[in-house]
Design a protein around this motif. Sequence first.
Motif, mmCIF file in Angstrom:
data_model
loop_
_atom_site.group_PDB
_atom_site.id
_atom_site.type_symbol
_atom_site.label_atom_id
_atom_site.label_comp_id
_atom_site.label_asym_id
_atom_site.label_seq_id
_atom_site.Cartn_x
_atom_site.Cartn_y
_atom_site.Cartn_z
ATOM 1 N N ARG A 129 -4.036 8.846 15.894
ATOM 2 C CA ARG A 129 -3.553 7.501 16.231
ATOM 3 C C ARG A 129 -4.429 6.441 15.561
ATOM 4 N N GLU A 130 -5.739 6.594 15.636
ATOM 5 C CA GLU A 130 -6.633 5.638 14.991
ATOM 6 C C GLU A 130 -6.467 5.670 13.474
ATOM 7 N N ASN A 131 -6.303 6.874 12.890
ATOM 8 C CA ASN A 131 -6.038 6.977 11.447
ATOM 9 C C ASN A 131 -4.910 6.028 11.077
ATOM 10 N N LEU A 132 -3.832 6.100 11.830
ATOM 11 C CA LEU A 132 -2.632 5.346 11.497
ATOM 12 C C LEU A 132 -2.760 3.860 11.799
ATOM 13 N N VAL A 133 -3.427 3.514 12.878
ATOM 14 C CA VAL A 133 -3.631 2.097 13.199
ATOM 15 C C VAL A 133 -4.448 1.417 12.099
ATOM 16 N N TYR A 134 -5.531 2.061 11.688
ATOM 17 C CA TYR A 134 -6.371 1.468 10.640
ATOM 18 C C TYR A 134 -5.666 1.493 9.286
ATOM 19 N N ALA A 135 -4.918 2.548 8.997
ATOM 20 C CA ALA A 135 -4.172 2.612 7.738
ATOM 21 C C ALA A 135 -3.102 1.523 7.705
ATOM 22 N N ARG A 136 -2.473 1.273 8.835
ATOM 23 C CA ARG A 136 -1.455 0.213 8.889
ATOM 24 C C ARG A 136 -2.066 -1.144 8.554
ATOM 25 N N ALA A 137 -3.266 -1.412 9.040
ATOM 26 C CA ALA A 137 -3.929 -2.682 8.723
ATOM 27 C C ALA A 137 -4.169 -2.805 7.212
ATOM 28 N N ILE A 138 -4.565 -1.720 6.584
ATOM 29 C CA ILE A 138 -4.761 -1.732 5.126
ATOM 30 C C ILE A 138 -3.427 -1.964 4.427
ATOM 31 N N MET A 139 -2.385 -1.291 4.894
ATOM 32 C CA MET A 139 -1.052 -1.480 4.311
ATOM 33 C C MET A 139 -0.613 -2.940 4.415
ATOM 34 N N GLU A 140 -0.768 -3.520 5.591
ATOM 35 C CA GLU A 140 -0.350 -4.907 5.785
ATOM 36 C C GLU A 140 -1.144 -5.852 4.885
ATOM 37 N N HIS A 141 -2.420 -5.615 4.767
ATOM 38 C CA HIS A 141 -3.284 -6.453 3.924
ATOM 39 C C HIS A 141 -2.829 -6.415 2.461
ATOM 40 N N ARG A 142 -2.310 -5.270 2.037
ATOM 41 C CA ARG A 142 -1.897 -5.086 0.636
ATOM 42 C C ARG A 142 -0.394 -5.254 0.423
ATOM 43 N N GLY A 143 0.328 -5.588 1.475
ATOM 44 C CA GLY A 143 1.767 -5.806 1.335
ATOM 45 C C GLY A 143 2.568 -4.535 1.121
ATOM 46 N N LEU A 144 2.109 -3.432 1.657
ATOM 47 C CA LEU A 144 2.794 -2.142 1.509
ATOM 48 C C LEU A 144 3.643 -1.874 2.747
ATOM 49 N N SER A 145 4.753 -1.158 2.570
ATOM 50 C CA SER A 145 5.672 -1.032 3.699
ATOM 51 C C SER A 145 6.200 0.371 3.980
ATOM 52 N N GLN A 146 6.036 1.321 3.070
ATOM 53 C CA GLN A 146 6.637 2.633 3.270
ATOM 54 C C GLN A 146 5.629 3.717 2.913
ATOM 55 N N ALA A 147 5.206 4.489 3.912
ATOM 56 C CA ALA A 147 4.148 5.472 3.710
ATOM 57 C C ALA A 147 4.684 6.890 3.583
ATOM 58 N N LEU A 148 3.935 7.669 2.829
ATOM 59 C CA LEU A 148 4.084 9.117 2.817
ATOM 60 C C LEU A 148 2.866 9.660 3.541
ATOM 61 N N ILE A 149 3.064 10.274 4.689
ATOM 62 C CA ILE A 149 1.975 10.836 5.469
ATOM 63 C C ILE A 149 1.741 12.263 5.000
ATOM 64 N N VAL A 150 0.514 12.575 4.616
ATOM 65 C CA VAL A 150 0.166 13.923 4.189
ATOM 66 C C VAL A 150 -0.835 14.500 5.185
ATOM 67 N N THR A 151 -0.464 15.642 5.746
ATOM 68 C CA THR A 151 -1.312 16.329 6.703
ATOM 69 C C THR A 151 -0.922 17.810 6.694
ATOM 70 N N SER A 152 -1.479 18.589 7.566
ATOM 71 C CA SER A 152 -1.130 20.008 7.641
ATOM 72 C C SER A 152 0.298 20.167 8.147
ATOM 73 N N ASP A 153 0.962 21.234 7.714
ATOM 74 C CA ASP A 153 2.377 21.448 8.013
ATOM 75 C C ASP A 153 2.706 21.327 9.496
ATOM 76 N N TYR A 154 1.912 21.927 10.354
ATOM 77 C CA TYR A 154 2.194 21.912 11.792
ATOM 78 C C TYR A 154 1.990 20.539 12.427
ATOM 79 N N HIS A 155 1.327 19.633 11.735
ATOM 80 C CA HIS A 155 0.919 18.339 12.270
ATOM 81 C C HIS A 155 1.845 17.197 11.849
ATOM 82 N N VAL A 156 2.704 17.417 10.860
ATOM 83 C CA VAL A 156 3.519 16.333 10.297
ATOM 84 C C VAL A 156 4.422 15.685 11.338
#
Length: 186
Positions: free
Chosen positions: A114-141
Amino acid sequence: MGLVVLACLGLACTAGLMGFVYYKETHLPPVGDSDVIIVLGAQVKEDGTPSVALERRLTAALESYQEKPQLIIVCGAQGINEPRAEGDVMRDWLIEKGVRPEDVVAETASFNTRENLVYARAIMEHRGLSQALIVTSDYHVARALALCRQTGIAATGKGSPSKPEYFIKNHFREGLSWIKLWLESR
């Protein structure tokens, strides 16, 4: 007799939960377009190198980057037995493999998905990005995508393969994490 029934009920619940995780893992929506790749952290070994799981996540992210160069946000703080923050180790690994340094941002404050995503969202917003590809282990996606919806990130996911010998452990732990997610969502 009551103990046997309780044990059987516990096994059935555990199997059902693991089956749910496996179903979610094998029924993901297709990978869509993105303008940023977010790689979720995993353990860094004591020698400062990525664990097998982390290297597999990084390899999957690198493949996506090579197909379509874009910003990569690598997430993870420094755990108790880790010599460096996961995000820093991940950034260095990707740069060593040919990713341009300006295309990698290390987020090193987060200690869970959850924190990974909250902080990543702040970076995305700062840079004007809107659509993410989340990469993680298969069972976790699947759970990562559920957390994306909760944190306001439009995303699709890409899973890196896990070691087969850890199937039961990974799916059991992920099932418990789904329970936690459901309880926190109430």
